[in-house]
Design a protein around this motif. Sequence first.
Motif, mmCIF file in Angstrom:
data_model
loop_
_atom_site.group_PDB
_atom_site.id
_atom_site.type_symbol
_atom_site.label_atom_id
_atom_site.label_comp_id
_atom_site.label_asym_id
_atom_site.label_seq_id
_atom_site.Cartn_x
_atom_site.Cartn_y
_atom_site.Cartn_z
ATOM 1 N N GLY A 35 -7.841 2.735 8.094
ATOM 2 C CA GLY A 35 -8.713 1.568 8.220
ATOM 3 C C GLY A 35 -9.558 1.297 6.987
ATOM 4 N N ASP A 36 -10.863 1.336 7.142
ATOM 5 C CA ASP A 36 -11.782 0.981 6.067
ATOM 6 C C ASP A 36 -11.854 2.012 4.948
ATOM 7 N N PHE A 37 -11.274 3.152 5.213
ATOM 8 C CA PHE A 37 -11.474 4.240 4.246
ATOM 9 C C PHE A 37 -10.361 4.363 3.196
ATOM 10 N N VAL A 38 -9.692 3.231 2.909
ATOM 11 C CA VAL A 38 -8.610 3.280 1.928
ATOM 12 C C VAL A 38 -9.084 3.758 0.556
ATOM 13 N N ILE A 39 -10.393 3.644 0.335
ATOM 14 C CA ILE A 39 -10.952 4.124 -0.933
ATOM 15 C C ILE A 39 -10.613 5.597 -1.154
ATOM 16 N N LEU A 40 -10.438 6.331 -0.058
ATOM 17 C CA LEU A 40 -10.085 7.754 -0.166
ATOM 18 C C LEU A 40 -8.814 7.958 -0.979
ATOM 19 N N LEU A 41 -7.891 7.001 -0.868
ATOM 20 C CA LEU A 41 -6.613 7.130 -1.570
ATOM 21 C C LEU A 41 -6.800 7.166 -3.090
ATOM 22 N N ILE B 258 -21.619 8.899 3.145
ATOM 23 C CA ILE B 258 -20.767 9.779 3.950
ATOM 24 C C ILE B 258 -19.399 9.982 3.299
ATOM 25 N N VAL B 259 -18.897 8.911 2.643
ATOM 26 C CA VAL B 259 -17.608 9.032 1.960
ATOM 27 C C VAL B 259 -17.741 9.943 0.742
ATOM 28 N N SER B 260 -18.796 9.769 -0.038
ATOM 29 C CA SER B 260 -19.045 10.626 -1.201
ATOM 30 C C SER B 260 -19.136 12.078 -0.764
ATOM 31 N N LEU B 261 -19.888 12.294 0.304
ATOM 32 C CA LEU B 261 -20.075 13.642 0.815
ATOM 33 C C LEU B 261 -18.737 14.233 1.258
ATOM 34 N N SER C 299 1.342 9.404 6.534
ATOM 35 C CA SER C 299 0.987 9.673 7.922
ATOM 36 C C SER C 299 -0.521 9.510 8.170
ATOM 37 N N PHE C 300 -1.331 9.824 7.155
ATOM 38 C CA PHE C 300 -2.775 9.640 7.325
ATOM 39 C C PHE C 300 -3.182 8.182 7.134
ATOM 40 N N VAL D 226 0.814 -1.220 0.000
ATOM 41 C CA VAL D 226 0.000 0.000 0.000
ATOM 42 C C VAL D 226 0.848 1.271 0.000
ATOM 43 N N ILE D 227 2.105 1.147 0.443
ATOM 44 C CA ILE D 227 3.001 2.308 0.431
ATOM 45 C C ILE D 227 3.080 2.919 -0.970
#
Lengths: 434, 434
Positions: free
Chosen positions: B295-301, B370-373, B289-290, A298-299
């Motif tokens: 956790g579950d929100f890796v989709i943000l990447l 919530i993620v979309s928002l 760092s973030f 993931v890095i």
Amino acid sequence: IEVDNKHELLMLLGDVHYADIAEIIHELNLDEATYLIKLLDSKKTSDVITELDEDIRDKILEKLSAKEIADEIVELDTDDAADIINELPDDRRDEVIAFIDDHEHAKDIVELLRYDNDTAGGLMAKELVKVNENWSVLNCVKEMRAQAEHVTRVHSIYVVDDNERLIGRLSLKDLLTASTRSAIKDIYISKVDYASVHDDAEDVARIMAKYDLEAIPVVDELGRLVGRITIDDIVDVIRDEAERDYQMAAGISKDVEAKDSILKLTRARLPWLLIGTFGGMMAAKIITSFQQGMGDFVILLSFVPLIQATAGNVGVQSSAIVVQGLANNSIDGQIINRLFKEFLLGLVNGGSIALIVLLITHFFFNTDYIVSLTIGIAIISVIIIAAIIGTFIPIFLDKRGIDPAVATGPFITTSNDIFGILVYFSIAKLILGF
Amino acid sequence: IEVDNKHELLMLLGDVHYADIAEIIHELNLDEATYLIKLLDSKKTSDVITELDEDIRDKILEKLSAKEIADEIVELDTDDAADIINELPDDRRDEVIAFIDDHEHAKDIVELLRYDNDTAGGLMAKELVKVNENWSVLNCVKEMRAQAEHVTRVHSIYVVDDNERLIGRLSLKDLLTASTRSAIKDIYISKVDYASVHDDAEDVARIMAKYDLEAIPVVDELGRLVGRITIDDIVDVIRDEAERDYQMAAGISKDVEAKDSILKLTRARLPWLLIGTFGGMMAAKIITSFQQGMGDFVILLSFVPLIQATAGNVGVQSSAIVVQGLANNSIDGQIINRLFKEFLLGLVNGGSIALIVLLITHFFFNTDYIVSLTIGIAIISVIIIAAIIGTFIPIFLDKRGIDPAVATGPFITTSNDIFGILVYFSIAKLILGF
């Protein structure tokens, strides 16, 4: 300022240059501006009006009657007059032309209206000094004095034959130094650069700049002298072209300024941002699809901004050089050679950057050797591919007759983002085998 | 072509314009070029030499003796002559000047060498036509014929007082129409635009373009007429300025062309790429760092490229508008108003894009509401901040006397990348609470 003291105002503005008055008008509201325009004498206002921004001018012209507009227009050179009439709605156009007393002037203006704005015909003015090859110098000087009445600046005297065809030119200096009895036929210079009415304005600008011409005669399809273009119009063409290219590169379409309305600015900016949005969405799709099998690596995701920034920067650099080269006609030789050069350049730049990235990832991110190496190899590949895309797209567009400058903005950045990220993860997958 | 057939070659090139010969020389190797330069008569070569690219010219001049260079230079106008001498190494410079036979010419050139290249003094030529206010028209015409010998193009006739101070001008037209017995004093126009030797070249270009001037007289500190600048030099200034701004925006420093060597191109391009590299590294640090608590929100990447592309595009758009406004002096009013306007613009553009992103993420990525928002809110914030940074930096640089155009390239993109990503993850952390 605007307290109805006409005399004082007129005194105040009497000596002010029309370009400065135009600037003052930009600061006023519409009623004040119209008041001022009506107050000043039409010799001055007509020049002021040509200097105004198009949108403000349109509004002021709406407030004036067709007769008033016609009065302004007779004071102008034919090229400026035609430009203003061109901006009017169709029905007012005819009305204004009907009000122009000077028949010759009206005829000239109508003729100019026929040409596209971005051709030599659209740029030229009818005002020029021409002499017949069969005249004598004395005759010529007399005629010139009469013609010069209508011409603000005499650049060159053009020589025509009996069929009005351009055959040469005469410099004022030659005329001053020649004997009054010699015939024009014997002293004119037959070598003269000229443009054709349908030539592209930017090409004319290029020729005039290259040969340091201050005016160029324009001929019609039959070689007859129909007008001339002066360098001050060319200065405007060059500046407009530069501004447009610059804005295009920055992702701004249409000609907007900082002081324009939010609506106008949004219309110019939002479409380009949307290109980036859809590009970003595609990139997200690519990342999501690789992410699932990525496991321990993931890095790699942390270096997406690095890949993206590098791909974008390299792409813009490569395309800007090509776009500029195309504009100056200094791109020669085979496309394949040009691409090979960008390949080598990408190798040099990519190698240097990859080395730095290798060191930083190893010492500051504590990544495995193999991961650092993967990122380094990916960066070299991405730079080379971005450079080649950046070079190829503008050349391709140019060959298809599309202005290559569109390729330097968000368009190139977005496509490079997508390709860059795809290449990055593909290489990582190949090397790290996830 | 180059088979030693001198006569044929001379015949062939006899009628060719010097700008075209310069183009031919660019295609030749150094020996051929030098051969050609020596072959042509110096009246033509001198013009050819001024048209050549600086690097090729330097190489050719190295091959010529000081005497040969001096012979070329006497044929040139003082401004072009000074430019060429300026490029020579110090020791050769004096040698060449010593070889110039015409003392007046040499004195003029030496005087011009004193001024910086980008000032009015550096642009001006000493060749001009000036008359004393106390002369009569007849006297004046005689003097003019003599002076005009040295002046390629007569634009305006400048009127000076007994102390050589510029007091007005006279147009050729006025002179042609005035009675021969009138005194210059009675017919000259006392209103004349002029530049001062130390004025910035770009400011002079702006004034000439604004007032449609074809030549402008230059005065020294005491108001004495010392030279004039013609519009063709200004055309070059405008084009150079536009090219430099364009290249700067594309992340290319120095004046390079597509055909330059890989080393030269690398030197112009690599430094800007390194800015992007270090920016990418900082972004990587932020993401890492973030990432740990995500956790579950890796989709943000996956949406990092979207955030980054948007921030970059908005920043470039905003800064380009400001840079252009500063160049045209059309930025007025308070900075705070300008920033507020960009804030509103950001709100409009950001809102539209956020809506699209909301829809796409929901339907194509199946992310939680919530993620979309979160992504939507982050995009609006990033756009507003990028717009404000893009507006502020060039204004700030300009106030500090640094060319604001540097702010439009990779510099602005990189800082916006970093801020954008930081804002994105901060907002996400705040809303999603990871």
